[in-house]
Scaffold this active site. Structure first.
Site, short mmCIF file in Angstrom:
data_model
loop_
_atom_site.label_atom_id
_atom_site.label_comp_id
_atom_site.label_asym_id
_atom_site.label_seq_id
_atom_site.Cartn_x
_atom_site.Cartn_y
_atom_site.Cartn_z
N ASP A 94 45.62 36.60 -79.26
CA ASP A 94 45.87 35.50 -78.53
C ASP A 94 45.73 33.78 -78.01
O ASP A 94 44.36 34.82 -77.67
CB ASP A 94 47.08 36.28 -77.27
CG ASP A 94 48.31 35.44 -76.41
OD1 ASP A 94 48.17 35.34 -76.68
OD2 ASP A 94 48.27 35.70 -75.32
N GLY A 191 51.74 33.10 -66.42
CA GLY A 191 51.94 33.23 -65.18
C GLY A 191 52.79 34.02 -64.58
O GLY A 191 54.11 33.50 -65.04
N GLY A 233 54.60 32.24 -72.35
CA GLY A 233 54.74 32.54 -70.87
C GLY A 233 56.45 32.79 -70.70
O GLY A 233 56.39 31.70 -70.07
P1 13P Z 1 53.30 35.16 -69.13
O1 13P Z 1 52.50 34.61 -68.29
O2 13P Z 1 54.84 34.58 -68.83
O3 13P Z 1 53.50 36.98 -69.65
O4 13P Z 1 52.63 34.74 -70.79
C1 13P Z 1 51.92 35.37 -71.17
C2 13P Z 1 51.89 34.67 -72.39
O5 13P Z 1 51.98 33.97 -72.55
C3 13P Z 1 51.17 35.46 -73.41
O6 13P Z 1 50.52 34.62 -74.76
O1 G3H Z 2 48.71 33.33 -72.08
C1 G3H Z 2 47.72 34.86 -71.47
C2 G3H Z 2 47.85 35.81 -71.35
O2 G3H Z 2 48.47 36.62 -70.60
C3 G3H Z 2 46.22 36.49 -71.20
O3 G3H Z 2 45.87 36.52 -70.33
O4 G3H Z 2 43.32 35.92 -70.53
O5 G3H Z 2 43.95 36.93 -68.53
O6 G3H Z 2 44.26 38.10 -70.83
P1 G3H Z 2 44.62 36.82 -69.89
ZN ZN Z 3 50.11 32.53 -74.21
#
Ligand code: 13P
Ligand code: G3H
Ligand code: ZN
Length: 333
Positions: A94, A191, A233
């Site tokens: 990710d 977030g 998100g």
């Molecule tokens: P959220 O913070 O809305 O759960 O989004 C997660 C996300 O996009 C991870 O790449």
């Molecule tokens: O998009 C971000 C994800 O929620 C991952 O978050 O970098 O805190 O692991 P993190």
């Molecule tokens: Zn993301």
């Protein structure tokens, strides 16, 4: 060098094709801990859903890259042990922020990577994504790229404000990068604080945020018919979890997410991957806070991590069945 196929993982190509055609979305759940991983696998097996287990750069730093890779291999074995003969589990990076990180993940058994060049100038985003695609495709690893900038913090990619994806750029971007899926910006953000109360409307005592830019999504779909689109998100920030956290000693103010009806609607379109991380964090924290407040003498982590795992599993099943619609969608049941 290990290929994901040897670990029993799959890439996203076939599952995305089926999801776009079938009008549903594949869940992409972030994980950092064993309990999250177990809950994701249990939920996917119980609902017979394909699933994307995703790992951020921060998760790799937290849990250790080697351990996470063995956890993904373990996830496949665990799914089989739970009775799912043909699980479809993707291990996805990710928000990869460099070619080197993507290459490292591909070389360690990831079946899918995201290269997030969304904060770069357009041509640099294309050049970086193409470099990752050229490497990844040699090993049949699929690549997600991003165009448009989400508000808030994307790992180390910081954007002060959101810039919706420009539909007029998507054909050029997808063609020149060769990416397999495209993350777009239509009003979601990362977030648990996606909107300020001032941006919302009060309806029956509930703060309702402004709707996602479905017009932009539909423009993009028209430009790239059938092309897999990704929404980052996409946590809904359930009020009951936020209330539990606050009731048992937490302090979360103005936590507002994306209403689930909007994600349901998006799932029926070319949006075929929906990213959820914060909702898992909230489910875990709420259960732990509640348990420890009600059992102040407990200090064995299993005592509070078990209800936390149960609560996350319940949330994952809810998303799969009631929001994304990926239940029962394994290729071989
Ligand atoms: P959220 O913070 O809305 O759960 O989004 C997660 C996300 O996009 C991870 O790449
Ligand atoms: O998009 C971000 C994800 O929620 C991952 O978050 O970098 O805190 O692991 P993190
Ligand atoms: Zn993301």
């Amino acid at each position: 060098m290990v290929n994901y196929k040897d670990l029993g993982l799959v890439n996203t190509r076939e599952m995305f094709k089926r999801a776009v055609a079938g009008g549903y979305a594949i869940p992409a759940f972030n994980f950092n801990t064993m309990e999250q991983m177990q809950a994701i696998v249990m939920a996917a097996v119980e609902t017979k859903s394909p699933v994307i287990m995703q790992v951020s750069k921060g998760a790799r730093n937290y849990a250790n890259a080697t351990i996470l890779r063995y956890m993904a291999e373990g996830a496949v074995a665990y799914a089989k042990e739970l009775g799912c003969e043909h699980p479809e589990i993707v291990l996805h990076l990710d928000h990869g922020d460099s070619f080197e990180l993507c290459k490292d993940c591909i070389d360690m058994g990831f079946s899918s990577v995201m290269i997030d060049g969304s904060s770069l100038p357009y041509e640099e985003n294309i050049a970086l994504a193409k470099k990752v695609v050229d490497y990844a495709h040699q090993f049949d690893v699929t690549v997600e790229a991003e165009l448009g900038v989400l508000a808030g913090v994307e790992d180390e990619v910081v954007a002060a404000e959101s810039h919706y994806t420009k539909p007029e750029e998507v054909i050029d971007f997808a063609t020149r990068t060769g990416c397999d899926s495209l993350a777009i910006s239509i009003g979601t953000s990362h977030g648990a604080h996606k909107f300020t109360p001032e941006q919302c409307t009060l309806v029956n005592g509930v703060l309702v945020p402004p709707p996602l830019a479905f017009d932009v999504l539909h423009e993009i779909e028209k430009k790239l018919p059938g092309f897999p689109i990704v929404l980052h998100g996409s946590s809904s920030v359930p009020m009951d979890e936020v209330n539990t956290i606050n009731q048992f000693g937490g302090h979360l103010e103005a936590a507002i997410g994306i209403p689930e009806e909007q994600l349901r609607e998006a799932s029926k379109s070319a949006v075929c991957k929906i990213n959820i991380d914060s909702d898992s964090r909230l489910a875990m924290t709420a259960a732990i806070r509640k348990h420890l407040a009600e059992h102040p003498g407990d200090f064995d982590p299993r005592q509070y991590l078990k209800p936390a795992r149960e609560n996350m599993k319940k949330m994952y099943i809810h998303k799969i069945v009631n929001v994304l619609g990926s239940d029962g969608k394994l290729a071989i049941k």
